[in-house]
Design a protein around this motif. Structure first.
Motif, mmCIF file in Angstrom:
data_model
loop_
_atom_site.group_PDB
_atom_site.id
_atom_site.type_symbol
_atom_site.label_atom_id
_atom_site.label_comp_id
_atom_site.label_asym_id
_atom_site.label_seq_id
_atom_site.Cartn_x
_atom_site.Cartn_y
_atom_site.Cartn_z
ATOM 1 N N TYR A 162 0.846 -1.530 0.481
ATOM 2 C CA TYR A 162 -0.075 0.042 0.092
ATOM 3 C C TYR A 162 0.998 0.923 -0.015
ATOM 4 N N ASP A 163 1.893 1.028 1.158
ATOM 5 C CA ASP A 163 2.975 2.264 0.821
ATOM 6 C C ASP A 163 3.264 2.259 -0.580
ATOM 7 N N ARG A 164 3.742 1.564 -0.551
ATOM 8 C CA ARG A 164 4.559 1.473 -1.934
ATOM 9 C C ARG A 164 3.849 1.960 -3.723
ATOM 10 N N PRO A 171 -9.543 -9.218 -1.022
ATOM 11 C CA PRO A 171 -11.258 -7.360 -1.560
ATOM 12 C C PRO A 171 -10.368 -6.499 -0.419
ATOM 13 N N GLY A 172 -8.859 -6.360 0.274
ATOM 14 C CA GLY A 172 -8.624 -4.866 0.567
ATOM 15 C C GLY A 172 -9.096 -3.441 -0.300
ATOM 16 N N SER A 173 -8.612 -3.987 -1.317
ATOM 17 C CA SER A 173 -9.476 -2.513 -1.933
ATOM 18 C C SER A 173 -10.552 -1.573 -2.041
ATOM 19 N N VAL A 192 -17.170 -8.673 -16.585
ATOM 20 C CA VAL A 192 -17.645 -7.796 -15.663
ATOM 21 C C VAL A 192 -16.954 -6.858 -14.720
ATOM 22 N N GLY A 193 -16.693 -5.511 -15.253
ATOM 23 C CA GLY A 193 -14.912 -4.876 -14.759
ATOM 24 C C GLY A 193 -15.634 -3.767 -13.496
ATOM 25 N N ILE A 194 -14.581 -4.083 -12.664
ATOM 26 C CA ILE A 194 -14.559 -3.661 -11.434
ATOM 27 C C ILE A 194 -13.530 -2.524 -11.342
ATOM 28 N N ARG A 195 -13.334 -1.022 -11.605
ATOM 29 C CA ARG A 195 -12.305 -0.003 -10.673
ATOM 30 C C ARG A 195 -12.634 0.259 -9.662
ATOM 31 N N TYR A 196 -11.392 0.334 -9.287
ATOM 32 C CA TYR A 196 -10.713 0.798 -7.834
ATOM 33 C C TYR A 196 -10.311 1.777 -7.458
ATOM 34 N N GLU A 197 -11.332 2.624 -6.705
ATOM 35 C CA GLU A 197 -10.166 4.787 -6.918
ATOM 36 C C GLU A 197 -9.086 4.342 -6.613
ATOM 37 N N MET A 198 -8.845 3.598 -5.361
ATOM 38 C CA MET A 198 -7.865 3.569 -4.597
ATOM 39 C C MET A 198 -6.675 2.226 -4.501
ATOM 40 N N ARG A 247 -5.014 -11.385 4.248
ATOM 41 C CA ARG A 247 -4.919 -11.839 5.687
ATOM 42 C C ARG A 247 -3.673 -12.921 5.746
ATOM 43 N N ASN A 248 -2.921 -12.759 5.129
ATOM 44 C CA ASN A 248 -2.136 -14.025 5.335
ATOM 45 C C ASN A 248 -2.761 -15.227 4.997
ATOM 46 N N ALA A 249 -3.472 -15.689 4.147
ATOM 47 C CA ALA A 249 -3.914 -16.479 3.952
ATOM 48 C C ALA A 249 -2.897 -17.695 2.878
#
Length: 329
Positions: A162-164, A171-173, A192-198, A247-249
């Motif tokens: 995330y920092d980088r 699903p964090g995004s 289907v396309g899903i766009r994330y701002e961050m 979650r490190n799965a």
């Protein structure tokens, strides 16, 4: 006059009963030109900014269906107050001087939240225990630090993905962040396309029944395949990279199953089941709504272009090392 009044009252009663019957029916999403349920649009989850992922301690012994609307309203008011009071300290400064401008944050509309917590299964609202071998595997993973910690900062690898500006993973995004909580769903025939701002990411989800990619192909957001189950879009995702697995799965065994269901003209219910027998004792599920928000479409998240934080923190640490070396006897 009395007959007319009784007739009028009868019409009102019939109308009320008809309206109640209509509202009790499940909402039917509109259709695309090719006949699929239409779930496309601009969405936000910023109203869930203050929602805890698991059931909070003060609600121990309760289940989500036991939280009344009046009680939820009181809970949301307390969360809103707490969020505003904490905002100056979000930058990590104990004196609250470098929290950043509040205008960029999505913490002022928590009163519009919709739930007391996110985990819906198990009913106790808590993520199941890890299997015994998971802890040793997770301890052996490379360190994944944060710029909000005290370091050490010896290399760019001491910072999170995330920092980088690489990814928030999945699903964090799609979970609420301090800002940038906008999402866009675009539909086409067979995908289907899903766009994330961050952080500026897009998932492409084929709906044509093709198998997942081979196990040697690993992606930060995984390899998604979808299909329609009535009005619900079901998406199954595998093939994650170890460094961004949720979650490190265990990326070899992690499977995420999402369900997107349009429940009203302004709401899309999103539910995710996490299944990884190498990490948790049983599958578990969280859920949250996405709210239609055409006033807040996805904007460019220019993380790379102006991000000097990693370089500056590394150079500052090297300067501190040099100063400490100079005072050694």
């Amino acid at each position: 006059m009395r007959v007319r009044l009784l007739v009028s009252l009868g019409i009102v009663v019939v109308a009320v009963v008809a309206a109640a019957a209509q509202s009790s029916k499940a909402y039917k999403a509109p259709r695309t030109a090719w006949g699929d349920p239409d779930i496309g649009g601009n969405y936000t989850n910023k109203f869930e900014q203050g929602t805890p992922f698991e059931r909070p301690r003060e609600l121990d012994g309760r289940t989500l269906d036991q939280i009344t609307p009046a009680e939820l309203k009181t809970i949301l008011a307390a969360r809103q107050k707490n969020s505003i009071e904490r905002a100056p300290f979000n930058g990590g400064d104990p004196e609250g001087r470098i929290g950043g401008p509040a205008e960029f944050r999505d913490n002022n509309e928590i009163l519009k939240g919709s739930t007391a917590w996110f985990v819906v299964d198990p009913p106790d609202g808590h993520i199941p225990a890890q299997v015994p071998e998971a802890a040793a595997r997770i301890r052996a993973l490379p360190r994944n630090g944060s710029s909000f910690s005290n370091g050490p900062f010896n290399s760019f690898t001491d910072f999170s993905l995330y920092d980088r500006c690489i990814t928030r993973g999945f699903p964090g995004s799609m979970l609420p962040a301090i800002y940038g909580d906008s999402y866009q769903i675009v539909q086409g025939q067979g995908c289907v396309g899903i766009r994330y701002e961050m952080i500026h990411e897009t998932r492409i989800i084929p709906l044509v029944g093709q198998p997942h990619a081979g196990k040697n192909l690993r992606l930060e957001l995984g390899d998604a395949r979808g299909y329609w189950e009535g009005d619900t879009l079901v998406v199954e995702t595998t093939n994650f990279k170890a460094r961004s697995a949720y979650r490190n799965a265990d990326p070899e065994t992690l499977k995420l199953t999402e369900r997107f269901t349009r429940s009203s003209p302004t709401r899309l219910d999103w539910r995710v089941t996490i299944d990884d027998p190498h990490t948790w004792t049983k599958p578990w599920t969280f859920a949250m709504p996405l709210t239609v928000s055409n006033e807040e479409p996805v904007y460019e998240y220019a993380c790379h272009e102006g991000n000097y934080a990693v370089r500056n923190m590394l150079s500052a640490t090297r300067a501190e090392d040099k100063a400490a070396e100079a005072v050694k006897p």
